[in-house]
Write a protein that holds these residues in place. Structure first.
Motif, PDB file in Angstrom:
ATOM      1  N   ARG A  89      24.673  34.923  50.365  1.00 52.46           N
ATOM      2  CA  ARG A  89      25.355  35.419  49.173  1.00 52.46           C
ATOM      3  C   ARG A  89      26.807  35.629  49.569  1.00 52.46           C
ATOM      4  N   VAL A  90      27.685  34.797  48.991  1.00 52.90           N
ATOM      5  CA  VAL A  90      29.110  34.889  49.325  1.00 52.90           C
ATOM      6  C   VAL A  90      29.843  35.172  48.028  1.00 52.90           C
ATOM      7  N   THR A  91      30.424  36.360  47.914  1.00 54.32           N
ATOM      8  CA  THR A  91      31.036  36.735  46.638  1.00 54.32           C
ATOM      9  C   THR A  91      32.065  37.849  46.850  1.00 54.32           C
ATOM     10  N   ARG A  92      32.662  38.305  45.750  1.00 60.46           N
ATOM     11  CA  ARG A  92      33.615  39.416  45.849  1.00 60.46           C
ATOM     12  C   ARG A  92      33.047  40.619  45.098  1.00 60.46           C
ATOM     13  N   VAL A  93      33.223  41.787  45.686  1.00 59.24           N
ATOM     14  CA  VAL A  93      32.688  43.008  45.063  1.00 59.24           C
ATOM     15  C   VAL A  93      33.745  44.104  45.099  1.00 59.24           C
ATOM     16  N   SER A  94      33.465  45.181  44.346  1.00 60.44           N
ATOM     17  CA  SER A  94      34.431  46.268  44.267  1.00 60.44           C
ATOM     18  C   SER A  94      33.713  47.592  43.980  1.00 60.44           C
ATOM     19  N   LEU A  95      34.390  48.689  44.278  1.00 59.09           N
ATOM     20  CA  LEU A  95      33.858  50.002  43.882  1.00 59.09           C
ATOM     21  C   LEU A  95      34.157  50.252  42.404  1.00 59.09           C
ATOM     22  N   ARG A  96      35.150  49.517  41.864  1.00 61.58           N
ATOM     23  CA  ARG A  96      35.531  49.656  40.451  1.00 61.58           C
ATOM     24  C   ARG A  96      35.580  48.254  39.841  1.00 61.58           C
ATOM     25  N   PRO A  97      34.402  47.686  39.556  1.00 62.08           N
ATOM     26  CA  PRO A  97      34.381  46.275  39.153  1.00 62.08           C
ATOM     27  C   PRO A  97      34.841  46.020  37.722  1.00 62.08           C
ATOM     28  N   ARG A  98      35.279  44.799  37.533  1.00 58.53           N
ATOM     29  CA  ARG A  98      35.596  44.328  36.188  1.00 58.53           C
ATOM     30  C   ARG A  98      34.322  43.781  35.551  1.00 58.53           C
ATOM     31  N   THR A 175      38.854  42.687  25.518  1.00 58.72           N
ATOM     32  CA  THR A 175      37.895  41.934  24.713  1.00 58.72           C
ATOM     33  C   THR A 175      36.778  41.355  25.584  1.00 58.72           C
ATOM     34  N   ASP A 176      37.186  40.718  26.683  1.00 57.99           N
ATOM     35  CA  ASP A 176      36.191  40.054  27.553  1.00 57.99           C
ATOM     36  C   ASP A 176      35.388  41.048  28.389  1.00 57.99           C
ATOM     37  N   TYR A 177      36.035  42.140  28.785  1.00 55.16           N
ATOM     38  CA  TYR A 177      35.384  43.103  29.691  1.00 55.16           C
ATOM     39  C   TYR A 177      35.548  44.522  29.142  1.00 55.16           C
ATOM     40  N   PRO A 178      34.708  44.881  28.156  1.00 50.14           N
ATOM     41  CA  PRO A 178      34.880  46.201  27.510  1.00 50.14           C
ATOM     42  C   PRO A 178      34.674  47.371  28.478  1.00 50.14           C
ATOM     43  N   HIS A 179      34.044  47.127  29.623  1.00 44.73           N
ATOM     44  CA  HIS A 179      33.830  48.211  30.593  1.00 44.73           C
ATOM     45  C   HIS A 179      34.645  48.001  31.858  1.00 44.73           C
ATOM     46  N   ASP A 180      35.771  47.340  31.698  1.00 46.45           N
ATOM     47  CA  ASP A 180      36.650  47.018  32.824  1.00 46.45           C
ATOM     48  C   ASP A 180      37.084  48.286  33.576  1.00 46.45           C
ATOM     49  N   ARG A 181      36.869  48.287  34.903  1.00 49.45           N
ATOM     50  CA  ARG A 181      37.353  49.393  35.733  1.00 49.45           C
ATOM     51  C   ARG A 181      38.344  48.883  36.761  1.00 49.45           C
ATOM     52  N   ALA A 182      38.797  47.629  36.568  1.00 52.50           N
ATOM     53  CA  ALA A 182      39.546  46.965  37.642  1.00 52.50           C
ATOM     54  C   ALA A 182      41.052  46.885  37.408  1.00 52.50           C
ATOM     55  N   THR A 185      45.028  49.344  40.526  1.00 52.84           N
ATOM     56  CA  THR A 185      45.170  49.357  41.984  1.00 52.84           C
ATOM     57  C   THR A 185      46.645  49.152  42.341  1.00 52.84           C
ATOM     58  N   GLU A 186      47.133  49.931  43.305  1.00 41.42           N
ATOM     59  CA  GLU A 186      48.528  49.795  43.748  1.00 41.42           C
ATOM     60  C   GLU A 186      48.636  48.656  44.757  1.00 41.42           C
ATOM     61  N   LEU A 187      49.843  48.086  44.843  1.00 40.26           N
ATOM     62  CA  LEU A 187      50.114  47.031  45.818  1.00 40.26           C
ATOM     63  C   LEU A 187      49.717  47.482  47.231  1.00 40.26           C
ATOM     64  N   GLY A 188      48.989  46.639  47.938  1.00 35.47           N
ATOM     65  CA  GLY A 188      48.611  46.961  49.321  1.00 35.47           C
ATOM     66  C   GLY A 188      47.333  47.781  49.439  1.00 35.47           C
ATOM     67  N   GLN A 189      46.867  48.350  48.304  1.00 38.25           N
ATOM     68  CA  GLN A 189      45.621  49.115  48.342  1.00 38.25           C
ATOM     69  C   GLN A 189      44.426  48.162  48.270  1.00 38.25           C
ATOM     70  N   VAL A 190      43.233  48.687  48.550  1.00 38.29           N
ATOM     71  CA  VAL A 190      42.027  47.852  48.576  1.00 38.29           C
ATOM     72  C   VAL A 190      41.514  47.605  47.148  1.00 38.29           C
ATOM     73  N   ARG A 191      41.555  46.350  46.704  1.00 37.69           N
ATOM     74  CA  ARG A 191      41.017  45.994  45.373  1.00 37.69           C
ATOM     75  C   ARG A 191      39.502  45.783  45.445  1.00 37.69           C
ATOM     76  N   GLY A 192      39.058  45.287  46.578  1.00 32.67           N
ATOM     77  CA  GLY A 192      37.635  45.027  46.739  1.00 32.67           C
ATOM     78  C   GLY A 192      37.394  44.409  48.092  1.00 32.67           C
ATOM     79  N   ALA A 193      36.278  43.664  48.186  1.00 30.17           N
ATOM     80  CA  ALA A 193      35.977  42.997  49.448  1.00 30.17           C
ATOM     81  C   ALA A 193      35.341  41.657  49.155  1.00 30.17           C
ATOM     82  N   VAL A 194      35.543  40.725  50.073  1.00 35.06           N
ATOM     83  CA  VAL A 194      34.788  39.484  50.028  1.00 35.06           C
ATOM     84  C   VAL A 194      33.631  39.688  51.002  1.00 35.06           C
ATOM     85  N   VAL A 195      32.420  39.377  50.532  1.00 34.17           N
ATOM     86  CA  VAL A 195      31.237  39.736  51.325  1.00 34.17           C
ATOM     87  C   VAL A 195      30.348  38.527  51.590  1.00 34.17           C
TER      88      VAL A 195
END
Ligand code: HEC
Length: 200
Positions: A89-98, A175-182, A185-195
């Motif tokens: 499983r190769v994907t991108r994840v986040s603590l605050r996903p879109r 419209t596309d992501y009504p529960h968007d949490r993404a 994030t500030e420049l240089g901060q962690v947006r997520g991870a590739v796993v």
């Protein structure tokens, strides 16, 4: 020593030996052998390279608003293709996903992401932070790997602080992501991870 005494002593010894071998296994379980680690690095780098290529091309030719389509439709396809290729499983994840369907980090990934955020808060650069382990899960043993994805200038269009995300993009995302949490994030901060996760 009578027979009962000897049997008791023998079973205590067997128990000790069993305990020792479980402990040895548990230690070995934490280490990711070099070939598996290199494979995880290669697969995740391949995924990011392909995503970046598609994203840069879309932004340059049609602008960031149109590039949302790439993230919504092309990225999940690329991710599925790379996952099939590596049997992982190769994907991108986040603590605050879109995208809650694809983007939520599982328990192991949440721990890795929280550790990345703590390291960045202590002054380390997010770029290149990694975490890897072989773990026992209910369904078997897995190689687990995560690398931090810092928010770069390209990402600000769609994930930056709200005042830096255009009105058009914010409304398209709403419209596309009504529960968007993404966003936010500030420049240089962690947006997520590739796993990377693969049976071992
Ligand atoms: C054109 C807008 C856009 C840009 C630019 C963009 N993203 Fe995204 N990103 C999205 C969308 C849309 C999704 C949800 C995709 C889906 O439906 O699976 C997403 C999802 C993600 C996810 C998966 C977890 C989640 O939140 O669902 C990560 C991680 C991520 N983006 C990181 C980045 C990084 C790092 C950059 C900069 C290199 C970046 N993105 C640039 C729009 C964008």
């Amino acid at each position: 020593m009578n027979a009962t005494g000897r049997a008791g002593w023998m079973s205590a010894l067997a128990w000790l030996l069993a305990g020792a071998s479980v402990a040895a296994d548990a230690t070995a379980a934490d280490e990711v052998p070099r070939p598996q680690l290199e494979e995880a690095r290669k697969a995740t780098t391949e995924l990011l390279g392909q995503i970046r290529g598609e994203l840069v091309r879309a932004i340059e030719t049609s602008g960031p608003l149109r590039a949302i389509v790439v993230c919504k439709y092309t990225v999940p396809e690329i991710s599925a293709a790379v996952s099939r290729k590596y049997g992982a499983r190769v994907t991108r994840v986040s603590l605050r996903p879109r995208n809650p369907a694809l983007g939520w980090a599982d328990v192991w990934e949440q721990k890795a992401l929280l550790a990345f955020e703590q390291r960045v808060a202590r002054g380390e650069k997010a770029d290149g932070l990694e975490s890897f382990e072989v773990v026992n899960e209910p369904a078997g043993r897995f190689v687990r790997y995560a690398r931090a994805l810092p928010l770069g200038p390209l990402c600000v269009h769609c994930h930056g602080p709200p005042e830096q995300v255009s009105e058009a993009i914010r409304s398209a995302l709403a419209t596309d992501y009504p529960h968007d949490r993404a966003i936010g994030t500030e420049l240089g901060q962690v947006r997520g991870a590739v796993v990377f996760k693969k049976p071992y």
